[in-house]
Design a protein around this motif. Structure first.
Motif, PDB file in Angstrom:
ATOM      1  N   SER A  25      35.923  32.614  33.175  1.00  0.00           N
ATOM      2  CA  SER A  25      36.796  33.325  34.067  1.00  0.00           C
ATOM      3  C   SER A  25      35.305  34.121  35.036  1.00  0.00           C
ATOM      4  CB  SER A  25      37.734  33.816  34.281  1.00  0.00           C
ATOM      5  OG  SER A  25      38.810  33.702  35.220  1.00  0.00           O
ATOM      6  N   GLN A  26      34.393  34.605  35.015  1.00  0.00           N
ATOM      7  CA  GLN A  26      33.767  35.228  35.742  1.00  0.00           C
ATOM      8  C   GLN A  26      32.523  34.373  35.795  1.00  0.00           C
ATOM      9  OE1 GLN A  26      32.880  39.157  33.567  1.00  0.00           O
ATOM     10  NE2 GLN A  26      31.435  39.399  35.451  1.00  0.00           N
TER      11      GLN A  26
ATOM     12  N   ARG B  82      41.168  31.474  35.426  1.00  0.00           N
ATOM     13  CA  ARG B  82      42.065  32.977  35.315  1.00  0.00           C
ATOM     14  C   ARG B  82      43.121  33.155  35.345  1.00  0.00           C
ATOM     15  NH1 ARG B  82      45.433  33.402  39.635  1.00  0.00           N
ATOM     16  NH2 ARG B  82      44.097  31.842  41.407  1.00  0.00           N
TER      17      ARG B  82
ATOM     18  N   GLU C 165      32.051  33.842  39.454  1.00  0.00           N
ATOM     19  CA  GLU C 165      30.067  34.184  39.940  1.00  0.00           C
ATOM     20  C   GLU C 165      29.212  32.854  40.565  1.00  0.00           C
ATOM     21  OE1 GLU C 165      28.114  34.992  36.375  1.00  0.00           O
ATOM     22  OE2 GLU C 165      29.284  37.212  36.422  1.00  0.00           O
TER      23      GLU C 165
ATOM     24  N   ARG D 264      35.002  36.372  30.270  1.00  0.00           N
ATOM     25  CA  ARG D 264      33.902  36.147  30.496  1.00  0.00           C
ATOM     26  C   ARG D 264      33.754  35.047  31.673  1.00  0.00           C
ATOM     27  NH1 ARG D 264      30.495  36.508  33.556  1.00  0.00           N
ATOM     28  NH2 ARG D 264      28.252  36.884  32.717  1.00  0.00           N
TER      29      ARG D 264
ATOM     30  N   GLU E  51      37.637  27.405  37.397  1.00  0.00           N
ATOM     31  CA  GLU E  51      37.860  29.095  38.920  1.00  0.00           C
ATOM     32  C   GLU E  51      39.516  29.517  38.401  1.00  0.00           C
ATOM     33  OE1 GLU E  51      36.644  32.331  42.184  1.00  0.00           O
ATOM     34  OE2 GLU E  51      36.419  29.934  42.701  1.00  0.00           O
TER      35      GLU E  51
END
Length: 290
Positions: free
Chosen positions: A264-265, A244, A269, A262, A240
């Motif tokens: 990284s998202q 980022r 999540e 996406r 993560e």
């Protein structure tokens, strides 16, 4: 007995590096906030430090193997950090995955003390760190590299000289880890899809491993995920952080790719879903639950 090396931060990677050096006959000093980590290495022959500032003056290098830039700041320049005892001519190895600008800042501040910086992020996992086959991406002046060549070669069988500029090692590591994150999310997605299509995920992974969809991290993590093994080797929070930082570096360079942000998202999540403390194989668990 070979020269003394000080390692600050002996978690999964730093601890494996210390064990590798001890097995080769190096004198190793270790420091960590986890008493169990240092106790295990003490049994292997390491000397234990209560705080970084207690490091021996005769150490040929001081390897920082903590998690992020905040911890690196504390280890180097905190009240009981290495800066209290570092002398001109000493060398610090920066091994965490942190932003290139942070590496550059640390290198500049260390240079003001006459201390050399080796930007040396690592990759490959604890098992490869333990047997000396992990990758090291090294950026430092040529003279510093030659001075530390024996140690670097002892740590890594896959030693890459990136450039003479600290910060470029960090950039290389972020590019690598962004691809690792993309590959891991991709592998988790397709195996979750296989299950939803009524396929046997393990047999599907057998096919992928011998076909065009294969990736090392996909095989490594998905084998664990399919066995229900989420014991943390590398927490979700690590990729993560790394993805980022990679996306931030890309944006700072004016580059916007279709997959990095996406990916990284997805890790963010998974963190929010309560999986932060699990192995990053838990990305499969996160996607399969959708």
């Amino acid at each position: 007995m070979r020269p003394t090396v000080t390692i600050i931060g002996v978690g999964n990677m730093g601890g494996a590096m210390a064990a590798n050096l001890l097995a080769q006959g190096w004198a190793v000093q270790v420091c960590d906030i986890d008493p169990a980590r240092v106790a295990d290495l003490e049994k292997k022959g390491a000397s234990v430090l209560a705080v970084p500032a207690q490091a021996a003056m005769n150490s040929i290098a001081f390897a920082v193997c903590v998690v992020d830039a905040v911890q690196t700041e504390e280890v180097l320049f905190g009240a009981q950090g290495l800066a209290c005892m570092l002398q001109p001519g000493h060398t610090v190895l920066l091994c965490p995955t942190i932003a290139p600008q942070d590496v550059e800042s640390f290198a500049t501040r260390l240079a003001a003390l006459g201390v050399h910086t080796v930007d040396a992020p690592m990759s490959g996992g604890p098992a490869r760190a333990r047997d000396g086959t992990m990758s090291l991406m090294v950026a430092c002046p040529a003279a510093v590299y030659e001075q530390q060549a024996g140690l670097l070669q002892a740590l890594s069988g896959k030693l890459f000289r990136i450039s003479e500029t600290p910060g470029d090692g960090a950039r290389t590591k972020l590019v690598n880890n962004l691809l690792a994150g993309i590959n891991l999310v991709g592998a988790a997605e397709v195996l979750a899809l296989a299950g939803r299509l009524g396929l046997d995920p393990e047999r599907t992974l057998d096919v992928i491993e011998q076909s065009s969809g294969q990736s090392w991290i996909g095989s490594d993590r998905m084998r664990r995920a399919l066995a229900g093994d989420y014991a943390p080797r590398a927490h979700v929070t690590l990729l993560e952080k790394d993805t980022r930082l990679a996306v931030e570096a890309a944006r700072a360079a004016g580059f916007e790719g279709p997959l990095g942000a996406r990916t990284s998202q997805v890790f963010a999540e998974a963190h929010e879903a309560g999986l932060a403390g699990l192995d990053d194989a838990a990305i499969f668990k996160h996607l399969a639950s959708r």
